[in-house]
Design a protein around this motif. Structure first.
Motif, PDB file in Angstrom:
ATOM      1  N   THR A  74       0.807  -1.241  -0.062  1.00  0.00           N
ATOM      2  CA  THR A  74       0.008  -0.070  -0.064  1.00  0.00           C
ATOM      3  C   THR A  74       1.035   1.301   0.069  1.00  0.00           C
ATOM      4  O   THR A  74       0.346   2.509  -0.140  1.00  0.00           O
ATOM      5  CB  THR A  74      -0.671  -0.170   1.045  1.00  0.00           C
ATOM      6  OG1 THR A  74      -0.119   0.189   2.293  1.00  0.00           O
ATOM      7  CG2 THR A  74      -1.882  -1.234   1.281  1.00  0.00           C
ATOM      8  N   ARG A  76       2.848   2.895  -1.818  1.00  0.00           N
ATOM      9  CA  ARG A  76       3.206   3.194  -3.134  1.00  0.00           C
ATOM     10  C   ARG A  76       4.339   4.617  -3.300  1.00  0.00           C
ATOM     11  O   ARG A  76       4.859   4.952  -4.200  1.00  0.00           O
ATOM     12  CB  ARG A  76       2.335   3.320  -4.163  1.00  0.00           C
ATOM     13  CG  ARG A  76       1.565   1.818  -4.376  1.00  0.00           C
ATOM     14  CD  ARG A  76       0.630   1.968  -5.566  1.00  0.00           C
ATOM     15  NE  ARG A  76       0.008   0.734  -5.937  1.00  0.00           N
ATOM     16  CZ  ARG A  76       0.428  -0.027  -6.941  1.00  0.00           C
ATOM     17  NH1 ARG A  76       1.286   0.341  -7.782  1.00  0.00           N
ATOM     18  NH2 ARG A  76       0.034  -1.312  -7.141  1.00  0.00           N
ATOM     19  N   ASP A  77       3.839   5.185  -2.372  1.00  0.00           N
ATOM     20  CA  ASP A  77       4.678   6.564  -2.218  1.00  0.00           C
ATOM     21  C   ASP A  77       6.192   6.441  -1.604  1.00  0.00           C
ATOM     22  O   ASP A  77       6.917   7.256  -2.018  1.00  0.00           O
ATOM     23  CB  ASP A  77       3.952   7.591  -1.278  1.00  0.00           C
ATOM     24  CG  ASP A  77       3.722   7.032   0.191  1.00  0.00           C
ATOM     25  OD1 ASP A  77       3.599   5.913   0.079  1.00  0.00           O
ATOM     26  OD2 ASP A  77       3.813   7.810   1.142  1.00  0.00           O
ATOM     27  N   LYS A  81       7.351   1.208  -8.131  1.00  0.00           N
ATOM     28  CA  LYS A  81       6.268   0.723  -8.756  1.00  0.00           C
ATOM     29  C   LYS A  81       6.349  -0.646  -9.076  1.00  0.00           C
ATOM     30  O   LYS A  81       5.109  -1.332  -8.750  1.00  0.00           O
ATOM     31  CB  LYS A  81       5.889   1.702  -9.997  1.00  0.00           C
ATOM     32  CG  LYS A  81       4.509   1.099 -10.694  1.00  0.00           C
ATOM     33  CD  LYS A  81       4.144   2.280 -12.164  1.00  0.00           C
ATOM     34  CE  LYS A  81       2.895   1.925 -12.632  1.00  0.00           C
ATOM     35  NZ  LYS A  81       2.698   0.381 -12.799  1.00  0.00           N
ATOM     36  N   ASP A  85       3.298  -3.117  -7.628  1.00  0.00           N
ATOM     37  CA  ASP A  85       2.465  -3.773  -8.388  1.00  0.00           C
ATOM     38  C   ASP A  85       2.553  -5.327  -8.120  1.00  0.00           C
ATOM     39  O   ASP A  85       1.570  -6.205  -8.214  1.00  0.00           O
ATOM     40  CB  ASP A  85       2.874  -3.558  -9.764  1.00  0.00           C
ATOM     41  CG  ASP A  85       2.439  -2.266 -10.451  1.00  0.00           C
ATOM     42  OD1 ASP A  85       1.595  -1.667  -9.632  1.00  0.00           O
ATOM     43  OD2 ASP A  85       3.061  -1.836 -11.366  1.00  0.00           O
ATOM     44  N   ILE A 250      -7.987   0.964 -10.104  1.00  0.00           N
ATOM     45  CA  ILE A 250      -7.893   2.688 -10.351  1.00  0.00           C
ATOM     46  C   ILE A 250      -8.790   2.723 -11.811  1.00  0.00           C
ATOM     47  O   ILE A 250      -9.593   3.687 -11.723  1.00  0.00           O
ATOM     48  CB  ILE A 250      -6.715   3.069 -10.151  1.00  0.00           C
ATOM     49  CG1 ILE A 250      -6.128   2.814  -8.792  1.00  0.00           C
ATOM     50  CG2 ILE A 250      -6.942   4.576 -10.383  1.00  0.00           C
ATOM     51  CD1 ILE A 250      -6.881   3.140  -7.542  1.00  0.00           C
ATOM     52  N   GLN A 414      -3.201   6.947  -3.620  1.00  0.00           N
ATOM     53  CA  GLN A 414      -3.611   6.192  -4.883  1.00  0.00           C
ATOM     54  C   GLN A 414      -4.699   6.716  -5.695  1.00  0.00           C
ATOM     55  O   GLN A 414      -4.709   6.851  -6.876  1.00  0.00           O
ATOM     56  CB  GLN A 414      -3.576   4.719  -4.553  1.00  0.00           C
ATOM     57  CG  GLN A 414      -2.252   3.861  -4.240  1.00  0.00           C
ATOM     58  CD  GLN A 414      -2.513   2.456  -4.076  1.00  0.00           C
ATOM     59  OE1 GLN A 414      -2.960   1.856  -4.917  1.00  0.00           O
ATOM     60  NE2 GLN A 414      -2.018   2.124  -2.935  1.00  0.00           N
TER      61      GLN A 414
END
Length: 513
Positions: A74, A76-77, A81, A85, A250, A414
């Motif tokens: 969770t 992703r910051d 990537k 993923d 998303i 996200q």
């Protein structure tokens, strides 16, 4: 068993060549030699990239490691990537077990044929996760569509093995690292163990689900499915089947013109509502457990499932957290330092000015950024790290809340990268704090307690009379004891005089003779 588990971890580490993830300058020589010494371990997934190899390795190591991957995915910051993923697949794409075995587990738990309660049971699982997998069916009595969650067979020994390893590592850390006891690593492992073991009791999850559902009945923010508690057992759970878009999808949300800003803000609202209004919060809100009802794209609503892990705080924890958050939002570093001392998170002898300056040095550079770029959870973590320099005791009861906040902010960013946590959370906290501790609220509490005070005042003369009688009795008893002591002293003095006289007469008699 612990050393066997360590060996297993090391072999998986080498098989999937995970040493690629370690910064070269931090990889110690002894660790490299240790991996080289496992020359008989064959490489796996040779054609896969490092992200996919990491996912497969965590999956092979079992539930504890899968959950770690779920949490990390969770962020992703802070995570590349390709790794995020790959790890995201751990949410609901864990290898399943045989559907026939699932059927046998369900029938054994219910004590009858599965056909007595359900029709259209689907042996192929709808989803498979670290602890359990889910099968669809239809209730025979009402024709309602349901899902049946089934625990993985023989999962407890694997979990206990990893927990023993974690205890060993925590004990070594406490003994060998300076100030290691301050981190309370063993206590944190114990807290994690309790949390993880709760996931193995699906009847507890059924209770949690029902309670969360009651808290959000008719809410436009969050929907919790209905659970059929009479059909739930320790290893199976039956609840309403929900239909929604996975939060991680998303692209699908955007294609349906979902209001992403509102959806991100409602995630923050749902978190703070559970923590402060209800003091009962879903503490495992990774993407695999969250769906979105997009039947009204401009008024989207979250759907929460898998309520096994929940958090509860003490009233003091709630108050100190709210004050800490508000002081942080207002950039009142002096107040933050005072809260840390008052709460007991750092010793009461801590220099408040020094702590204030240390926290200011962490926060002010972050506030120089646009609000949408500030990671609240990252700064909160940094504040805890600063406080550890002042001998802060880790608070195990807050670890679930920290993890949940990481999830919520990660998901929110996200959905809507410009999410302003300040604008969403600050008004909620200010209103909650005012409602909770305002003069009006305190007056209402006093007014509510008046019947109790009335009973106390009515009984007060009787109680005072009883107290007076008890005091008088105690005085009489003390007087009697004092008189008896005086009599004893007189007897003692006469006895001593007689004894002395006898001694004198004896000496005189000896001299005469």
């Amino acid at each position: 068993m612990t050393f066997l588990r360590i060996y297993k971890i090391l072999t998986v580490f080498r098989a999937y060549r995970l040493d690629e993830l370690l910064p070269k300058h931090r990889t110690s020589t002894w660790f490299k030699l240790l991996l080289i010494s496992l020359f008989w371990v064959r490489s796996k997934a040779k054609q896969q990239d490092i992200g996919e190899r990491l996912r497969l390795a965590l999956q092979e190591l079992g539930p504890v490691w899968i959950k770690f991957g779920q949490m990390v995915s969770t962020r992703r910051d802070v995570l590349p990537k390709h790794l995020a993923d790959a790890l995201a697949k751990l949410q609901d794409q864990v290898a399943s077990f045989d559907g026939q075995i699932a059927r046998q587990i369900i029938e054994s738990a219910l004590g009858c044929s599965i056909d007595d309660y359900f029709t259209d049971f689907e042996e192929k699982p709808l989803a498979s996760a670290s602890i359990a997998q889910v099968h669809t069916a239809t209730l025979k009595s009402s024709h309602a569509q349901v899902v049946i969650k089934v625990l993985r067979p023989n999962i407890l020994p694997i979990i206990k093995s990893d927990i023993r390893l974690m205890y060993w590592a925590a004990n070594q850390f406490t003994k060998r690292i300076k100030f290691g006891e301050k981190l309370r690593a063993v206590e944190i492992v114990s807290d994690y163990e309790n949390t993880l073991l709760k996931e193995l009791d699906l009847q507890k999850e059924a209770y949690n689900t029902a309670r969360l559902r009651d808290n959000f009945i008719n809410s436009e923010i969050l929907y919790i499915p209905y659970v059929y508690q009479d059909l739930c057992r320790t290893n199976i759970l039956v609840e309403e089947r929900i239909y929604g878009t996975p939060i991680a999808n998303i692209d699908e949300l955007k294609r349906n013109s979902v209001n992403m800003k509102l959806l991100a803000e409602r995630g923050v609202q749902a978190f703070f509502t559970q923590v402060f209004r209800d003091n009962f919060f879903h503490a495992d809100m990774h993407p695999g457990n969250i769906f979105v009802d997009i039947s009204e794209p401009q008024n989207p609503r979250y759907i929460g499932i898998d309520c096994a892990i929940v958090g509860v705080l003490t009233e003091d924890d709630q108050r100190y957290l709210a004050e800490n958050f508000l002081a942080f939002f207002n950039q009142d570093y002096r107040r933050i330092a005072q809260i840390y001392i008052a709460s007991g998170w750092v010793p009461e002898t801590t220099d408040a000015t020094a702590l204030e300056m240390a926290m200011r040095s962490v926060c002010e550079p972050a506030f120089a950024k646009p609000l949408g770029e500030i990671s609240f959870s990252q700064i909160l973590l940094a504040l805890f790290q600063v406080a550890r320099q002042f001998e802060m005791d880790i608070q195990p009861q807050l670890t679930l809340l920290e993890k949940t906040l990481f999830y919520i902010e990660g998901l929110g960013r996200q959905l809507y990268p410009e999410l302003d946590l300040w604008q969403t959370a600050k008004p909620f906290l200010e209103k909650w704090y005012e409602d909770k501790y305002s003069a009006k609220t305190l007056f209402q509490q006093v007014w509510t307690s008046l019947p109790e005070w009335k009973n106390i005042l009515v009984d007060l003369p009787v109680r005072l009379g009883d107290q007076a009688r008890m005091t008088k009795q105690m005085r009489n008893q003390l007087k009697q004891i004092n008189q008896e002591l005086q009599r004893s002293q007189k007897r003692y003095r006469w006895s001593l005089a007689i004894l002395s006289l006898v001694c004198v007469l004896s000496i005189v008699t000896l001299l005469v003779h």
